[in-house]
Design a protein around this motif. Structure first.
Motif, mmCIF file in Angstrom:
data_model
loop_
_atom_site.group_PDB
_atom_site.id
_atom_site.type_symbol
_atom_site.label_atom_id
_atom_site.label_comp_id
_atom_site.label_asym_id
_atom_site.label_seq_id
_atom_site.Cartn_x
_atom_site.Cartn_y
_atom_site.Cartn_z
ATOM 1 N N ARG A 67 -0.594 3.474 0.800
ATOM 2 C CA ARG A 67 -0.953 2.090 1.123
ATOM 3 C C ARG A 67 -2.191 2.037 2.016
ATOM 4 N N SER A 70 -5.309 2.705 -0.185
ATOM 5 C CA SER A 70 -5.317 2.108 -1.521
ATOM 6 C C SER A 70 -6.725 1.693 -1.965
ATOM 7 N N ASP A 93 -1.062 0.922 -4.241
ATOM 8 C CA ASP A 93 -0.051 0.271 -3.407
ATOM 9 C C ASP A 93 1.346 0.446 -4.003
#
Length: 465
Positions: A67, A70, A93
């Motif tokens: 994340r 990303s 993600d």
């Protein structure tokens, strides 16, 4: 090792939007392959001894790093295989969600399961790691494909040797970097730039206990044959030609918009995309007309900053040429190309999104998977005809059935010959939902609870009174 390794770089970055060649990477040497095998085998001995909660803690960090990175990962995928940037960022993600799911749910999914016994004592099924695994991954989802294979197996205590597609080497290296940064020990996850000959040797090596492949039907047949000769477990996901049945709707435009958006996701390069739209004849003409409205006048665009009215390239010039050959074969035999279907000038890999009807069994498009943005639409006059056509495929990955009458849709959806079947949605996709197919779409499952159940020793454990 017996493989002969080419001295020329094979793993290389080719931007499909321009055809420009970027970085290249040599095949791994035989010494590097041996080192990877030895490290994976040695790491398994210690990785499996860590409490599963500790493995899950490290895998949680992998989720966080996907994340946090990303945007960077998305830019890499866009450069290497032409994925629209926002889709590529979303993919990274989603990988975070997958790793987090198995880190959170994995310890319970892998817990000992007590079973009923008529003997005096207690009987359990244990789910234990089995050893080093080889993953052979495709280019179309360069991060997601890794995540759904690696996440459950890392939590279980298996170790991973990862051979990625030769067109996405920077994506492969980026994932290795995330694993290292997360604290995955050396040898537990190892990226290798292996050749096809080397892959055969790796599968046959006594230290490797299983192999997972996502790829073509041809590749799956080869890998399954090698694995079978060596008595190795394998999981295969080999693409599909999913049926997308629209029995009725109270809003044809909305139904067509959903079907179109589903079909052109990832520029049509998704295994479980709706490659065969099967529409009731009373709405067929209107439905096709709405698709044509979406397809016409689209222009090639830069996937790194895609604008409305533009489309991204396919992953490679070769992929675009193969798709064009399939469509031209259909047109030459009587199919109607309503919009799009134009192969752009090389060396870029643009192919304009198309709408195609009138497909018949003698055309390649009837049996072959069209791995690109081509909406193939069939007209049917009854629910029985829709079901018969939906199941008239060598593939059996997924499928969807739509109707304002849910019970009517369910009667067909329950009879689809597929590994995944959906009612009134293109696909129920998520980290908790098993993914896989039947027939020539392969066998085995990834994601969800079943993703923890493939590469395990389901050992019977009995304690007598």
């Amino acid at each position: 090792m017996t493989a002969t390794v080419s001295t020329q770089p094979k793993y290389r970055v080719v931007n499909p939007a321009t055809g420009d060649v970027g970085e290249s990477f040599d095949f791994a040497s035989e010494a590097e392959i041996e080192s990877a095998l030895a490290a994976s085998d040695a790491a398994f001995r210690s990785w499996r001894e860590l409490p599963i909660a500790e493995r899950a803690r490290i895998v949680t960090r992998v989720a966080e790093l996907f994340r946090e990175n990303s945007a960077r990962l998305g830019a890499i995928a866009t450069e290497e295989m032409g994925k629209p940037l926002q889709e590529a960022v979303d993919e990274a993600d989603f990988c975070g969600d997958i790793f987090e799911y198995f880190a959170t749910e994995g310890p319970e999914l892998a817990a000992d399961q007590e079973i009923k016994t008529f003997a005096k004592g207690k009987a359990y099924v244990q789910r234990l790691p089995i050893g080093p695994l080889l993953g052979i991954m495709p280019w179309n989802y360069p991060f997601y494909q890794i995540a759904r294979f690696a996440a459950p197996n890392l939590v279980l205590g298996n170790t991973i040797i990862l051979k990625h597609a030769e067109s996405v080497p920077k994506s492969a290296l980026a994932v290795q970097e995330l694993m290292d940064e997360a604290g995955i020990p050396k040898g537990v996850y190892t990226n290798i730039f292996a050749s096809y000959d080397q892959i055969e040797d790796i599968i046959g090596d006594r230290r490797v206990v299983g192999v997972s492949l996502t790829g073509s039907e041809r590749a799956g047949s080869v890998v399954a044959s090698i694995a079978g000769r060596n008595l190795k477990k394998c999981v295969l996901e080999l693409g599909g030609s999913d049926a997308y049945v629209v029995l009725d709707t109270d809003d044809v435009k909305a139904a067509a918009d959903l079907a179109w958006d589903t079909r052109i996701g990832n520029t049509g390069q998704a295994c479980n995309s709706n490659k065969r739209m099967i529409v009731s004849d009373d709405i067929f003409d209107d439905f096709v007309g709405q698709l044509v409205e979406r397809a016409k006048d689209l222009k090639p665009g830069d996937p790194a900053k895609l604008q409305d009215g533009a489309f991204s390239p396919l992953s490679s010039r070769k992929a675009a040429e193969i798709l064009d050959e399939q469509v031209q074969d259909a047109v030459s035999k009587g199919a109607t190309l309503h919009a799009g279907g134009v192969l752009g000038e090389g060396p870029a890999a643009y192919y304009s999104p198309a709408v195609l009807t009138g497909i018949t069994p003698e055309m390649r498009a009837y049996r072959e998977e069209l791995f690109g943005p081509v909406a193939v639409v069939y007209s049917v006059s009854s629910d029985d005809e829709a079901l018969e056509l939906a199941n008239d495929s060598d593939y059996g990955l997924g499928g969807a059935v739509f109707s304002t009458d849910t019970e009517r849709a369910e009667k067909i959806a329950r009879r689809l010959e597929s590994g995944m079947s959906n009612v009134n949605t293109p696909a129920n996709e998520g980290q908790e939902v098993p993914f896989g197919g039947v027939k020539r779409s392969g066998f085995g499952r990834e994601l969800g609870p079943l993703g923890m159940d493939e590469f395990v020793n389901k050992r019977m454990y009995f304690v007598a009174e």
